[in-house]
Structures are given as structure tokens and as C-alpha cells.
Design a protein around this motif. Structure first.
Motif, mmCIF file in Angstrom:
data_model
loop_
_atom_site.group_PDB
_atom_site.id
_atom_site.type_symbol
_atom_site.label_atom_id
_atom_site.label_comp_id
_atom_site.label_asym_id
_atom_site.label_seq_id
_atom_site.Cartn_x
_atom_site.Cartn_y
_atom_site.Cartn_z
ATOM 1 N N ARG A 31 9.919 5.493 -6.651
ATOM 2 C CA ARG A 31 8.722 5.818 -7.416
ATOM 3 C C ARG A 31 7.544 5.572 -6.477
ATOM 4 N N ILE A 32 6.657 6.536 -6.341
ATOM 5 C CA ILE A 32 5.556 6.394 -5.412
ATOM 6 C C ILE A 32 4.600 5.289 -5.853
ATOM 7 N N GLU A 33 4.579 4.968 -7.147
ATOM 8 C CA GLU A 33 3.673 3.928 -7.646
ATOM 9 C C GLU A 33 4.149 2.529 -7.261
ATOM 10 N N THR A 34 5.464 2.281 -7.329
ATOM 11 C CA THR A 34 6.001 0.935 -7.104
ATOM 12 C C THR A 34 6.712 0.802 -5.765
ATOM 13 N N TYR A 35 7.057 1.930 -5.141
ATOM 14 C CA TYR A 35 7.773 1.990 -3.856
ATOM 15 C C TYR A 35 9.240 1.626 -3.983
ATOM 16 N N ASN B 56 13.294 4.464 0.996
ATOM 17 C CA ASN B 56 12.220 3.573 1.436
ATOM 18 C C ASN B 56 12.718 2.141 1.406
ATOM 19 N N THR B 57 13.143 1.652 2.571
ATOM 20 C CA THR B 57 13.657 0.283 2.669
ATOM 21 C C THR B 57 13.724 -0.104 4.134
ATOM 22 N N TYR B 58 13.961 -1.387 4.385
ATOM 23 C CA TYR B 58 14.260 -1.823 5.749
ATOM 24 C C TYR B 58 15.665 -1.347 6.100
ATOM 25 N N ILE B 59 15.875 -1.043 7.364
ATOM 26 C CA ILE B 59 17.116 -0.393 7.794
ATOM 27 C C ILE B 59 18.365 -1.227 7.523
ATOM 28 N N ALA C 197 9.199 8.622 1.075
ATOM 29 C CA ALA C 197 9.423 7.551 2.047
ATOM 30 C C ALA C 197 8.563 7.765 3.288
ATOM 31 N N GLU C 198 8.433 9.017 3.698
ATOM 32 C CA GLU C 198 7.629 9.323 4.879
ATOM 33 C C GLU C 198 6.148 9.077 4.614
ATOM 34 N N GLU C 199 5.679 9.451 3.432
ATOM 35 C CA GLU C 199 4.269 9.220 3.085
ATOM 36 C C GLU C 199 3.947 7.729 3.074
ATOM 37 N N ILE C 200 4.852 6.930 2.518
ATOM 38 C CA ILE C 200 4.641 5.476 2.494
ATOM 39 C C ILE C 200 4.590 4.937 3.920
ATOM 40 N N ALA C 201 5.528 5.371 4.767
ATOM 41 C CA ALA C 201 5.590 4.891 6.150
ATOM 42 C C ALA C 201 4.321 5.234 6.927
ATOM 43 N N GLU C 202 3.722 6.378 6.605
ATOM 44 C CA GLU C 202 2.554 6.848 7.356
ATOM 45 C C GLU C 202 1.240 6.271 6.855
ATOM 46 N N LEU D 47 2.758 -2.589 -10.666
ATOM 47 C CA LEU D 47 4.007 -3.168 -11.168
ATOM 48 C C LEU D 47 4.692 -2.195 -12.117
ATOM 49 N N GLY D 48 6.020 -2.104 -12.007
ATOM 50 C CA GLY D 48 6.796 -1.284 -12.918
ATOM 51 C C GLY D 48 6.901 -1.947 -14.286
ATOM 52 N N ALA D 49 7.251 -1.158 -15.285
ATOM 53 C CA ALA D 49 7.370 -1.670 -16.658
ATOM 54 C C ALA D 49 8.412 -2.775 -16.717
ATOM 55 N N GLY D 50 8.021 -3.940 -17.245
ATOM 56 C CA GLY D 50 8.951 -5.053 -17.400
ATOM 57 C C GLY D 50 9.269 -5.796 -16.126
ATOM 58 N N CYS D 51 8.602 -5.430 -15.012
ATOM 59 C CA CYS D 51 8.922 -6.018 -13.715
ATOM 60 C C CYS D 51 7.767 -6.874 -13.204
#
Length: 367
Positions: free
Chosen positions: A105-109, A83-86, A333-338, A274-278
């Protein structure tokens, strides 16, 4: 109309300072790799908590030259996010290496450190984590994995200038780190621009040579290099905007907190986590819903801009057909894109505009 991003308004607020910088450049008569670039490189290195910054032509070149400086090449494998820009994948391909996708991670992407070691083999040479949407990746965990397996790390910090992980600045963790100053970034130029940051002087020196045709001394070329130099005028503009970056990021966080509070529990909306510590500087305020396309249409009908970052993940792009990935290979990645949609969020967004965005999203789910 509330635009997704109002670059005109953002940059006009610096009009007087920009004009002064342009006049000073014209008076100097020096237009390539001069004092403006040196000054910005020093300021951005300090901001990023590193010893060295090398200004480049754009963010993609920053990734490519980072890989070149680390001598990553033909047949090497590089772990990248699914999951990123190309651009992250393209840089790997341009040096002849092979991108090896790992799910987020589906929570933070962001890249999931727990999944990295399963993809490491004798051909693996590097990891490129991406600080996506403005949030720093769990870089401490990734650096520990790299140390354990003797890998190098290129931190892609194009979207998170000013974010923090475990008390350290984004763009300071990797052996070398790449960033972009594309106009829409939190620290955006008025054209293409990029840079690398690092604490390793040898790597910084290599990139300095690579950006300038492979030459330290004019007409004497040590390696096959590139023409990828941060422009003097863009460096001048960036130096001006860098002074306000922390305040601008704080404004982004303030608006994001309003969205988080007001949109909580609305329909099937998934809000940023947000992820832990991030921390995040909210380059993008990304929500998810199974009704994404209808919601985007509803927003447009009410004169509110939005964006989809990104509608097609790299593994399903035609550009990567030779890797033979198919739909279902990287389901997160596909779920996020959709399902993802980015709402307007930028310094200068007015209270009534924020209220309209929130009210319009709520009205969609109340139908």
C-alpha cells in the motif's frame, strides 16, 4: 552534529548493568546456550504474547530456519513484499524457493493484502509479510488469506518489536515469526542476534535442532543444521534492554507525533500513515519527497544525519538478475526507493535537536 542514530549514547546508558551482566557471565563459565539465553527466550516470548522463543545468531538466519522448519524448499513459491530489505528475499532463495513479489500500500509501505490472492497458485506455499519501518502489517487479513488457501505465514518482525495490530503484538500472528536484534533495531544487541517466536512447540523444537548443527544430543545429528545460536552475552544485554523497550518505543512515538504535527503540509512531504488497526513503534521515521536527494544534502550541510531505506528495491538488485525483472515491474516499490528519506528518531534525541531537524526541513522547502 545530529547523527542519524546515536548507538553509543543509547548503549552507554546501560553501561553499569552491562558490566554486571558480563561479570556474571565470566563467573558462570558457561558461554553457549546457557541460562542467559533461556531467560531471554522466556522474557521475549512473554513480551511478544507467544509460548515459545528460540534465540538465533541473526535475523536472516531466523527467516531461513523458519522456512526450513516449515519444510519450504526447492521450487516452492513464497510471496514477499516488493518493498523490503533484501534479507526477506535472500532467505527464500537460500532454501531453494522462489520469491514472488507483491506491491505495498503506497500509504503505509507495507504489503497490500488485496494484491496477494492474484499471485497464489499451486506452487505457492508461504507468505512473508514484513512489519516495515516499525509498523505492523495488516496481519489479520493476511492470516485469513493464508487460512483460505492453506498457506503458512512467516511474519518478519525485525523492525517492529512492540507494535500492535488489532490488539495483538507484532511477531505473534504467523505460524512462525522471525526477528532481528541487530544493534540499530528498537531492541538492539551489541552485535548480531536474532530469534523466532511461535505458539507451535513442534516448530520451536525444529528450530532449536536446526540452530545447533541439527543436533539435540551432542555429536548426534538428526538433520543438516546450522551454527546459529544466540550468544550468552548478547542474551544478557538484550534482557536488560527489554525491560525498557516499551518506554523507549513510547519515546519514539512521542517524537514521531511532534514531527507529524510540525511537518504537516510542508512542501510535497509525504508523512507516515498508519493502517487501520495497526500501530507503529517508529523504528524508522520515513518521509517522501521528489526532492529527496537535495533535501538530504541540505540536512547534511546543517550537520544532520539521514538515511535512505532502501535506495534499490530487491527486484532491481544485481543479485536477482536471474529473475529478469526490469524497471517498471514494481512501480510502487520503485517510487518509494526514489523518494524516501529517514530522519533521525531515537530515544535520547533532545528537544533542541528535534527543533533543529524540523527547522532545517522547513528551511529547505522555504527556499
Amino acid at each position: 552534529m545530529i547523527p542519524y542514530l546515536d548507538l553509543k549514547a543509547i548503549n552507554l546508558s546501560y553501561k553499569t548493568e552491562f558490566q554486571e551482566a558480563l561479570n556474571a557471565l565470566l563467573e558462570s563459565g558457561w558461554f553457549i546456550l546457557g541460562d542467559q539465553v533461556k531467560q531471554f527466550e522466556k522474557s521475549y516470548a512473554d513480551y511478544s504474547g507467544v509460548n515459545h522463543c528460540v534465540g538465533l545468531g541473526n535475523g536472516l538466519d531466523a527467516l531461513i530456519l523458519s522456512l526450513r522448519a516449515l519444510e519450504i524448499g526447492e521450487g516452492d513459491e513464497v510471496i514477499v513484499p516488493s518493498n523490503t530489505y533484501i534479507a526477506t528475499w535472500l532467505a527464500v532463495s537460500y532454501v531453494g524457493a522462489i520469491p514472488i513479489p507483491v506491491e505495498p500500500r503506497i500509504e503505509t509501505y507495507n504489503l497490500n493484502p488485496d494484491l496477494i490472492e492474484a499471485k497464489i497458485n499451486s506452487r505457492t506455499k508461504a507468505i512473508i509479510p514484513v512489519n516495515l519501518y516499525g509498523q505492523c502489517v495488516e496481519m489479520t487479513s493476511i492470516m485469513n488469506i493464508a487460512l483460505k488457501h492453506n498457506l503458512v505465514v512467516i511474519e518478519d518482525n525485525a523492525q517492529a518489536q512492540g507494535a500492535i495490530c488489532d490488539g495483538k503484538a507484532a511477531g505473534s500472528f504467523g505460524h512462525i515469526n522471525a526477528t532481528s536484534f541487530y544493534p540499530g533495531k528498537n531492541l538492539g544487541a551489541l552485535g548480531d542476534a536474532g530469534a523466532i517466536t511461535t505458539n507451535d512447540k513442534k516448530l520451536a523444537d525444529k528450530v532449536e535442532v536446526l540452530r545447533n548443527y541439527g543436533s539435540q544430543k551432542k555429536y548426534f545429528n538428526e538433520v543438516k543444521g546450522y551454527n546459529s545460536r544466540l550468544d550468552e552475552i548478547q542474551a544478557g544485554f538484550l534482557s536488560i534492554k527489554l525491560k525498557k523497550l516499551s518506554a523507549d518505543n513510547s519515546e519514539r512515538v512521542r517524537i514521531a507525533e511532534i514531527f507529524n504535527e510540525e511537518l504537516k503540509g510542508i512542501g510535497d512531504l509525504v508523512l507516515p500513515v498508519l493502517g487501520a488497526g495497526c500501530s507503529s513503534v517508529f523504528h524508522i521515521y520515513l518521509i517522501r519527497t521528489k526532492n529527496r536527494d537535495a533535501l538530504q544534502k541540505h540536512l547534511s550541510e546543517h550537520a544532520i544525519g539521514s538515511m535512505i531505506h532502501y535506495p534499490v528495491p530487491p527486484h532491481l538488485q544485481e543479485a536477482y538478475h536471474e529473475l529478469n525483472f526490469k524497471k517498471g515491474d514494481f512501480p510502487l516499490a520503485e517510487e518509494i526507493a526514489e523518494t524516501c528519506l529517514s530522519l533521525p528518531l531515537y530515544p535520547g534525541l533532545q528537544s533542541d535537536q528535534i527543533e533543529k531537524i524540523i527547522g532545517t526541513v522547513k528551511s529547505f522547502f522555504a527556499q
